[in-house]
Design a protein around this motif. Structure first.
Motif, PDB file in Angstrom:
ATOM      1  N   ALA A   1     -15.771  54.520 -13.412  1.00 54.46           N
ATOM      2  CA  ALA A   1     -16.071  53.276 -14.115  1.00 54.46           C
ATOM      3  C   ALA A   1     -15.720  52.083 -13.225  1.00 54.46           C
ATOM      4  CB  ALA A   1     -15.258  53.217 -15.406  1.00 54.46           C
TER       5      ALA A   1
ATOM      6  N   GLN B   1     -19.166  61.084 -20.360  1.00 53.27           N
ATOM      7  CA  GLN B   1     -18.522  62.194 -21.080  1.00 53.27           C
ATOM      8  C   GLN B   1     -19.157  63.548 -20.771  1.00 53.27           C
ATOM      9  OE1 GLN B   1     -15.721  62.128 -23.055  1.00 53.27           O
ATOM     10  NE2 GLN B   1     -15.439  60.007 -22.443  1.00 53.27           N
TER      11      GLN B   1
ATOM     12  N   VAL C   1     -23.435  59.162 -15.592  1.00 58.00           N
ATOM     13  CA  VAL C   1     -23.181  60.237 -16.563  1.00 58.00           C
ATOM     14  C   VAL C   1     -21.964  59.871 -17.407  1.00 58.00           C
ATOM     15  CG1 VAL C   1     -22.690  62.687 -16.867  1.00 58.00           C
ATOM     16  CG2 VAL C   1     -24.139  61.945 -14.972  1.00 58.00           C
TER      17      VAL C   1
ATOM     18  N   LEU D   1     -18.388  54.008  -0.838  1.00 57.23           N
ATOM     19  CA  LEU D   1     -18.476  55.472  -0.876  1.00 57.23           C
ATOM     20  C   LEU D   1     -19.828  55.924  -1.427  1.00 57.23           C
ATOM     21  CD1 LEU D   1     -14.965  56.750  -2.021  1.00 57.23           C
ATOM     22  CD2 LEU D   1     -15.976  56.840   0.244  1.00 57.23           C
TER      23      LEU D   1
ATOM     24  N   HIS E   1      -5.658  61.122  -0.720  1.00 62.68           N
ATOM     25  CA  HIS E   1      -4.338  61.768  -0.780  1.00 62.68           C
ATOM     26  C   HIS E   1      -4.457  63.220  -0.313  1.00 62.68           C
ATOM     27  CE1 HIS E   1      -2.577  58.405  -2.889  1.00 62.68           C
ATOM     28  NE2 HIS E   1      -3.498  58.472  -3.825  1.00 62.68           N
TER      29      HIS E   1
ATOM     30  N   SER F   1     -11.064  60.438   3.238  1.00 61.18           N
ATOM     31  CA  SER F   1     -11.963  59.317   3.538  1.00 61.18           C
ATOM     32  C   SER F   1     -11.264  58.182   4.278  1.00 61.18           C
ATOM     33  CB  SER F   1     -12.599  58.781   2.249  1.00 61.18           C
ATOM     34  OG  SER F   1     -11.591  58.284   1.405  1.00 61.18           O
TER      35      SER F   1
ATOM     36  N   VAL G   1     -19.811  58.803 -12.185  1.00 66.77           N
ATOM     37  CA  VAL G   1     -18.975  58.999 -13.372  1.00 66.77           C
ATOM     38  C   VAL G   1     -17.883  57.927 -13.435  1.00 66.77           C
ATOM     39  CG1 VAL G   1     -17.351  60.597 -14.440  1.00 66.77           C
ATOM     40  CG2 VAL G   1     -19.419  61.485 -13.366  1.00 66.77           C
TER      41      VAL G   1
ATOM     42  N   THR H   1     -15.269  65.512 -18.992  1.00 62.01           N
ATOM     43  CA  THR H   1     -16.212  64.687 -18.226  1.00 62.01           C
ATOM     44  C   THR H   1     -16.537  65.319 -16.875  1.00 62.01           C
ATOM     45  OG1 THR H   1     -15.517  62.653 -19.298  1.00 62.01           O
ATOM     46  CG2 THR H   1     -16.468  62.428 -17.107  1.00 62.01           C
TER      47      THR H   1
ATOM     48  N   ALA I   1      -8.196  63.604 -11.803  1.00 68.70           N
ATOM     49  CA  ALA I   1      -8.337  64.500 -12.947  1.00 68.70           C
ATOM     50  C   ALA I   1      -9.809  64.879 -13.185  1.00 68.70           C
ATOM     51  CB  ALA I   1      -7.754  63.828 -14.181  1.00 68.70           C
ATOM     52  N   VAL I   2     -10.677  63.866 -13.214  1.00 68.46           N
ATOM     53  CA  VAL I   2     -12.095  64.132 -13.471  1.00 68.46           C
ATOM     54  C   VAL I   2     -12.697  64.933 -12.306  1.00 68.46           C
ATOM     55  CG1 VAL I   2     -14.348  63.046 -13.821  1.00 68.46           C
ATOM     56  CG2 VAL I   2     -12.320  62.044 -14.886  1.00 68.46           C
TER      57      VAL I   2
ATOM     58  N   THR J   1     -16.386  59.923  -8.675  1.00 67.55           N
ATOM     59  CA  THR J   1     -15.423  59.455  -9.684  1.00 67.55           C
ATOM     60  C   THR J   1     -14.678  58.212  -9.200  1.00 67.55           C
ATOM     61  OG1 THR J   1     -13.456  60.689  -8.945  1.00 67.55           O
ATOM     62  CG2 THR J   1     -15.033  61.891 -10.301  1.00 67.55           C
TER      63      THR J   1
ATOM     64  N   ARG K   1      -3.752  65.850  -2.981  1.00 66.04           N
ATOM     65  CA  ARG K   1      -4.855  66.135  -3.917  1.00 66.04           C
ATOM     66  C   ARG K   1      -5.901  67.032  -3.243  1.00 66.04           C
ATOM     67  NH1 ARG K   1      -5.453  61.246  -8.282  1.00 66.04           N
ATOM     68  NH2 ARG K   1      -3.301  61.472  -8.932  1.00 66.04           N
TER      69      ARG K   1
ATOM     70  N   HIS L   1      -7.575  57.489 -16.593  1.00 65.18           N
ATOM     71  CA  HIS L   1      -7.788  56.240 -15.865  1.00 65.18           C
ATOM     72  C   HIS L   1      -8.471  55.195 -16.764  1.00 65.18           C
ATOM     73  CE1 HIS L   1      -8.074  53.979 -12.138  1.00 65.18           C
ATOM     74  NE2 HIS L   1      -9.256  53.576 -12.546  1.00 65.18           N
ATOM     75  N   THR L   2      -9.265  55.653 -17.729  1.00 69.02           N
ATOM     76  CA  THR L   2      -9.949  54.716 -18.624  1.00 69.02           C
ATOM     77  C   THR L   2      -8.939  53.946 -19.483  1.00 69.02           C
ATOM     78  OG1 THR L   2     -11.846  56.192 -18.604  1.00 69.02           O
ATOM     79  CG2 THR L   2     -11.816  54.528 -20.339  1.00 69.02           C
TER      80      THR L   2
ATOM     81  N   ASP M   1     -10.964  62.641  -0.867  1.00 71.56           N
ATOM     82  CA  ASP M   1      -9.932  61.805  -1.484  1.00 71.56           C
ATOM     83  C   ASP M   1      -9.147  61.113  -0.359  1.00 71.56           C
ATOM     84  OD1 ASP M   1      -8.838  61.906  -4.670  1.00 71.56           O
ATOM     85  OD2 ASP M   1      -7.458  60.993  -3.233  1.00 71.56           O
TER      86      ASP M   1
HETATM   87  P1  NAD Z   1      -7.944  59.349 -11.068  1.00 71.48           P
HETATM   88  O1  NAD Z   1      -7.252  58.094 -10.674  1.00 71.48           O
HETATM   89  O2  NAD Z   1      -7.142  60.554 -11.469  1.00 71.48           O
HETATM   90  O3  NAD Z   1      -8.944  59.818  -9.903  1.00 71.48           O
HETATM   91  C1  NAD Z   1      -9.607  58.956  -9.012  1.00 71.48           C
HETATM   92  C2  NAD Z   1      -9.459  59.555  -7.619  1.00 71.48           C
HETATM   93  O4  NAD Z   1     -10.212  58.783  -6.691  1.00 71.48           O
HETATM   94  C3  NAD Z   1      -8.002  59.560  -7.138  1.00 71.48           C
HETATM   95  O5  NAD Z   1      -7.607  60.863  -6.749  1.00 71.48           O
HETATM   96  C4  NAD Z   1      -8.033  58.611  -5.958  1.00 71.48           C
HETATM   97  O6  NAD Z   1      -7.110  58.965  -4.947  1.00 71.48           O
HETATM   98  C5  NAD Z   1      -9.481  58.748  -5.488  1.00 71.48           C
HETATM   99  N1  NAD Z   1      -9.915  57.641  -4.652  1.00 71.48           N
HETATM  100  C6  NAD Z   1      -9.645  56.311  -4.791  1.00 71.48           C
HETATM  101  N2  NAD Z   1     -10.175  55.628  -3.777  1.00 71.48           N
HETATM  102  C7  NAD Z   1     -10.784  56.526  -2.959  1.00 71.48           C
HETATM  103  C8  NAD Z   1     -11.484  56.438  -1.741  1.00 71.48           C
HETATM  104  N3  NAD Z   1     -11.692  55.262  -1.136  1.00 71.48           N
HETATM  105  N4  NAD Z   1     -11.940  57.572  -1.186  1.00 71.48           N
HETATM  106  C9  NAD Z   1     -11.757  58.763  -1.788  1.00 71.48           C
HETATM  107  N5  NAD Z   1     -11.105  58.913  -2.944  1.00 71.48           N
HETATM  108  C10 NAD Z   1     -10.612  57.808  -3.524  1.00 71.48           C
HETATM  109  O7  NAD Z   1      -8.921  58.951 -12.245  1.00 71.48           O
HETATM  110  P2  NAD Z   1      -9.670  59.932 -13.253  1.00 71.48           P
HETATM  111  O8  NAD Z   1      -8.901  60.019 -14.517  1.00 71.48           O
HETATM  112  O9  NAD Z   1     -10.068  61.159 -12.534  1.00 71.48           O
HETATM  113  O10 NAD Z   1     -10.956  59.048 -13.579  1.00 71.48           O
HETATM  114  C11 NAD Z   1     -11.916  58.780 -12.559  1.00 71.48           C
HETATM  115  C12 NAD Z   1     -12.882  57.698 -13.012  1.00 71.48           C
HETATM  116  O11 NAD Z   1     -13.726  58.206 -14.028  1.00 71.48           O
HETATM  117  C13 NAD Z   1     -12.226  56.459 -13.604  1.00 71.48           C
HETATM  118  O12 NAD Z   1     -12.934  55.319 -13.158  1.00 71.48           O
HETATM  119  C14 NAD Z   1     -12.378  56.639 -15.096  1.00 71.48           C
HETATM  120  O13 NAD Z   1     -12.344  55.417 -15.791  1.00 71.48           O
HETATM  121  C15 NAD Z   1     -13.749  57.277 -15.126  1.00 71.48           C
HETATM  122  N6  NAD Z   1     -14.095  58.052 -16.306  1.00 71.48           N
HETATM  123  C16 NAD Z   1     -15.398  58.012 -16.680  1.00 71.48           C
HETATM  124  C17 NAD Z   1     -15.825  58.766 -17.746  1.00 71.48           C
HETATM  125  C18 NAD Z   1     -17.274  58.765 -18.108  1.00 71.48           C
HETATM  126  O14 NAD Z   1     -17.589  59.196 -19.221  1.00 71.48           O
HETATM  127  N7  NAD Z   1     -18.185  58.349 -17.232  1.00 71.48           N
HETATM  128  C19 NAD Z   1     -14.913  59.555 -18.460  1.00 71.48           C
HETATM  129  C20 NAD Z   1     -13.573  59.628 -18.007  1.00 71.48           C
HETATM  130  C21 NAD Z   1     -13.175  58.868 -16.929  1.00 71.48           C
END
Ligand code: NAD
Length: 366
Positions: A286, A312, A310, A267, A219, A237, A284, A172, A196-197, A261, A222, A41-42, A217
């Motif tokens: 962004a 990585q 937090v 939320l 979905h 949610s 976590v 992460t 994924a995270v 995430t 998921r 997602h980043t 989530d």
């Molecule tokens: P992703 O899109 O696979 O996962 C996000 C999940 O949130 C999805 O399954 C989505 O359906 C869910 N979501 C969205 N809106 C929602 C809601 N209202 N209620 C419940 N669930 C909801 O993304 P990802 O790859 O898992 O990344 C998640 C986040 O973490 C991103 O913002 C990414 O940029 C960030 N990230 C941060 C770091 C870090 O070091 N802090 C590292 C990697 C990714």
């Protein structure tokens, strides 16, 4: 040398597949032939201009590949080694010296600057500079000159095409639980956003023997997968009151740990409402710079709770990624269940499938 790469040329635009020039290897770099790379997602938020990496750029920061050549001062790998590529860090600031490279004081320049720390870029096309070194690597490409700090040597017996996502998203989610929160056996943990995270955080909560693991989530597919990975409860949610359900699930005690995430303020407010005494919320996800959250701080004072961000998974990639591979080999961390493979030419489809919820972790296999 000539390489093939996915280039993002303007904010929010699709990636285009182009032939680029990759420059000479620097003394502290490793030339890697990419075998696979995850889509995170980043990458999407940088493509969309939320973080200011200069465009045009080659993104991609979950590479896995084989070392082809090394610079003069590289000692940690040799040609032929199998490697996973993780986030870059400077290696010499106070945080890096303490083993806290996830919080490197030069992290923005090292990971999002689009240049080496000396200001040069490794990529160009007919004299036009293209940003490289995204997370020290820019792995949406057939080859990359990668800084040694990003390189993690892995066991050659493990298929490389599986390992890309360990570099960021999986590291992460799992690291936030296992390295940062360190939940006690029998504690409760909720994961907001089972992408994924979040899925990695759910698997890690099971490894840590949490007795209640809640996935949240929008979905249902998921949430079903989350159950398979170790969630004991799930909440959609869109149709349920998250805070009320968390209180119900924990018998009114409140939840011990939250990994968020989603980075959605509404939320996070619900997480704060549902957090138990001495609980911790780890953000976590962004959000766009400038995003704010309002919390209740009157009645919740006596809970002695913590909100933290937090990065990585607070991990040292060269230590933690081999540990995750071991857990996977033991069948305790089945992250391959999240993965769908794509060719480089299908990169935009991979991003679209991640956004729509069709694929949890798209991986490009070269
Ligand atoms: P992703 O899109 O696979 O996962 C996000 C999940 O949130 C999805 O399954 C989505 O359906 C869910 N979501 C969205 N809106 C929602 C809601 N209202 N209620 C419940 N669930 C909801 O993304 P990802 O790859 O898992 O990344 C998640 C986040 O973490 C991103 O913002 C990414 O940029 C960030 N990230 C941060 C770091 C870090 O070091 N802090 C590292 C990697 C990714």
């Amino acid at each position: 040398m000539q390489i093939t790469a996915a280039v993002v040329r303007s904010q929010g635009a699709d990636f285009t597949i182009e032939q680029l020039e990759l420059d000479e290897l620097r003394h502290n770099e490793v030339r890697v032939r990419l075998v696979a790379t995850g889509i995170c997602h980043t990458d999407a938020i940088v493509r969309d201009g939320v973080y200011p990496t200069p465009l045009p750029a080659v993104l991609g920061h979950e590479g896995a590949g084989i070392v082809e050549a090394i610079g003069d001062s590289v000692t940690s790998v040799a040609p032929g080694d199998h490697v996973v590529l993780a986030a870059a860090y400077c290696g010499h600031c106070k945080r890096c010296r303490r083993g806290e490279m996830a919080y490197c004081e030069n992290l923005f320049a090292a990971d999002f600057g689009g240049r080496r720390l000396d200001g040069s870029t490794a990529l160009s096309k007919d004299g036009e500079a293209i940003s490289s070194h995204f997370f020290g690597q820019s792995s949406f490409a057939t080859y990359a000159n990668v800084v040694e700090e990003s390189v993690v040597k892995v066991n050659p017996d493990v298929p490389l095409e599986h390992l890309g996502p360990l570099g960021c998203g999986i590291n992460t989610g799992a690291g936030t639980v296992l390295n940062e929160l360190k939940p006690e056996i029998g504690s409760s943990l909720a994961v907001f956003g089972a992408g994924a995270v979040g899925s990695a955080a759910i698997m890690a909560a099971k490894v840590a023997d949490c007795s209640i693991v809640v996935a949240i989530d929008i979905h249902d597919s998921r949430l079903e997968l989350a159950r398979e990975l170790g969630a004991t409860h799930v909440i959609n949610s869109l149709t349920e009151d998250v805070a009320a359900r968390l209180r119900e699930i924990t018998g009114d005690a409140g939840i011990d740990y939250v990994v968020d995430t989603t980075a959605r303020p509404e939320l996070l407010r619900q997480a704060a409402e549902a957090i138990g005494v001495r609980g911790t919320i780890a953000l976590v996800g962004a959000a766009k710079p400038g995003t704010e959250v309002a919390f209740e701080i009157g009645a919740s004072l006596v809970k002695g709770w913590t909100f933290k961000t937090v990065v990585q998974g607070s991990s040292v990639p060269q230590v933690f990624i081999p540990q995750l591979i071991q857990l996977w080999q033991e069948g305790r961390f089945p992250f391959e269940k999240l993965v769908q493979n794509y060719e480089l030419s299908q990169i935009n489809e991979g991003f679209a499938d991640s956004k729509s919820g069709v694929t949890v972790k798209p991986v490009i296999v070269f």
